[in-house]
Design a protein around this motif. Structure first.
Motif, PDB file in Angstrom:
ATOM      1  N   LEU A 106      -3.626 101.354  36.817  1.00  0.00           N
ATOM      2  CA  LEU A 106      -4.518 101.112  36.179  1.00  0.00           C
ATOM      3  C   LEU A 106      -4.703 102.364  35.030  1.00  0.00           C
ATOM      4  O   LEU A 106      -4.813 102.351  33.829  1.00  0.00           O
ATOM      5  N   PHE A 138       1.942  93.360  38.460  1.00  0.00           N
ATOM      6  CA  PHE A 138       0.316  93.456  38.123  1.00  0.00           C
ATOM      7  C   PHE A 138      -0.378  92.529  38.910  1.00  0.00           C
ATOM      8  O   PHE A 138      -0.116  91.321  38.978  1.00  0.00           O
ATOM      9  N   HIS A 142      -5.273  94.359  37.166  1.00  0.00           N
ATOM     10  CA  HIS A 142      -4.309  94.873  36.322  1.00  0.00           C
ATOM     11  C   HIS A 142      -4.247  94.047  34.920  1.00  0.00           C
ATOM     12  O   HIS A 142      -4.010  94.501  33.996  1.00  0.00           O
ATOM     13  N   TRP A 146      -4.562  94.761  30.966  1.00  0.00           N
ATOM     14  CA  TRP A 146      -3.299  94.430  30.389  1.00  0.00           C
ATOM     15  C   TRP A 146      -3.403  93.642  29.057  1.00  0.00           C
ATOM     16  O   TRP A 146      -3.020  93.832  27.812  1.00  0.00           O
TER      17      TRP A 146
END
Length: 421
Positions: A106, A138, A142, A146
């Protein structure tokens, strides 16, 4: 964060090959399986790999790191002193290089946002590219950030359709992981802003209202004010002027209650634009002047206001006042020489100086060779229409009808492009 993903990320960050990390510990093929989560490594192997990477395994330190990360993440979404943001980043970055932390992924993803906040777009792109290699590992949490931060990058590069695709992917992850309400509202606001850039007016209204519902519950009145400004812009576009003024005044009231000059002057800016659109130059000029005179507001905001004021005086044929304002604009430009927005305002201010002084050769050269290409590149449709029409009228007045038609056509095609967005 899975230990295999952690090892892979640290290896990539340190520029090590699998062969270099695995040598004397495990085979390259076995390390590949660990990194890609196809096998679980023993504690002894994990310890040796982390030692080679220069990483400590300390669960107590990880708890401290997690708390520090959360505080730093929050700093990236509010108006904070950039020096403090940088200081906290450097502290965390140093810790992350020596301690194994579940917050590492993260942290690495939030670096994209960090670089964007600092205006370091090349570093943000480099960070995106470096994380592409590990993005397959991920989890949903995440992936949410992202997609969102890659969307922020696309937005700041004027790639609004690409930004929207990424923001919608982030939105799809909200129900698949735990995202705080304040973060959900921030995404909804961001989607509303992007719809505003794409002239999707109904969608702006929908997402602004969603965001306001959450911001109100959290007593975050500055964010509410930002949403009211977006709603004002949307209602102005569909010519519901009374509703637009109501939302602008709500935003201004919230700005005054919270002593937030940026919100107050952004509202003045938009009220000026609204009154200009309905032909009330006197009110437009009053609001633009209020936005210009506040030195606590950012240079970009003041330059927007001052160029709009020049346009308003020019439109009202008050050329003496327009020229007077260009002198103040040049003072602001001198303060903004190192800013990314300097080029645009330089072109606009000097285009008006040449037009007012009837220096038509300099005017046509600057607009054709510099300003119009800049506006096309940055998809600044409003200014492109304005200056294309100015150029066309000039060519028409001197009998260059072929050139006049060319730029009237550019203005019309740009307008059609806005309508069809």
């Amino acid at each position: 964060m899975e230990i295999g993903s952690f090892i892979k990320l640290q290896r990539v960050k340190k520029g090590m090959t699998q062969e270099e990390l695995a040598a004397g510990i495990v085979s390259m093929s076995y390390l590949s399986k660990i990194e890609n989560l196809r096998t679980e490594a023993s504690p002894e192997v994990v310890s040796m790999l982390c030692t080679r990477l220069g990483i400590e395994l300390d669960s107590d330190k990880d708890i401290t790191i997690k708390e520090k990360c959360e505080r730093w993440f929050n700093m990236l979404f509010e108006v904070n002193d950039k020096e403090q943001i940088v200081e906290k980043f450097q502290e965390l970055n140093e810790l992350m290089t020596i301690v194994r932390s579940d917050s590492l992924m993260l942290f690495e993803i939030h670096k994209i946002r960090y670089f964007l906040v600092l205006g370091q777009y090349d570093n943000a792109l480099e960070q995106i590219n470096s994380l592409n290699e590990v993005s397959s590992s991920f989890d949903n949490n995440h992936l949410y950030y992202w997609y969102k931060f890659k969307g922020n990058y696309s937005f700041l590069n004027n790639e609004y359709n690409q930004a929207m695709k990424l923001f919608k992917l982030a939105e799809d992850k909200i129900n698949q992981t735990h995202i705080p309400d304040s973060e959900v509202a921030d995404l909804q606001y961001t989607i509303a802003v992007t719809h505003s850039k794409l002239i999707n007016t109904l969608e702006v209204i929908e997402y602004s209202n969603k965001a306001i519902d959450i911001f109100q519950k959290e007593y975050n009145f500055i964010r509410c004010a930002q949403c009211h400004i977006l709603l004002g812009i949307s209602y102005r576009r569909i010519k519901m002027y009374e509703k637009a003024i109501k939302h602008y005044n709500l935003a201004k009231h919230l700005g005054e209650l919270n002593k937030n000059n940026t919100v107050i002057q952004l509202t003045n800016q938009n009220l000026g634009y609204l009154y200009s659109a309905i032909g009330d130059s006197k009110e437009a000029i009053k609001h633009y002047l209020a936005a210009i005179d506040d030195e606590s507001v950012g240079l970009n905001e003041r330059l927007i206001a001052i160029t709009n004021l020049i346009k308003e005086y020019y439109k009202a044929y008050n050329l003496e006042k327009a020229l007077e304002v260009t002198e103040k604009a040049k003072e602001l430009l001198n303060l903004a020489k190192n800013n990314v927005f300097y080029e645009l305002y330089y072109y606009i201010v000097h285009s008006y100086i040449y037009a007012i002084n009837e220096q038509y050769e300099q005017f046509t050269t600057l607009v054709i060779e510099d300003l119009i290409p800049y506006l096309k590149k940055h998809k600044d449709h409003g200014n492109l229409i304005l200056f294309s029409n100015m150029l066309a009228k000039h060519f028409e007045s001197v009998g260059k009808y072929k050139d006049s038609v060319k730029y009237y056509k550019l203005a019309n095609l740009t307008y059609e492009e806005i309508v069809n967005l």
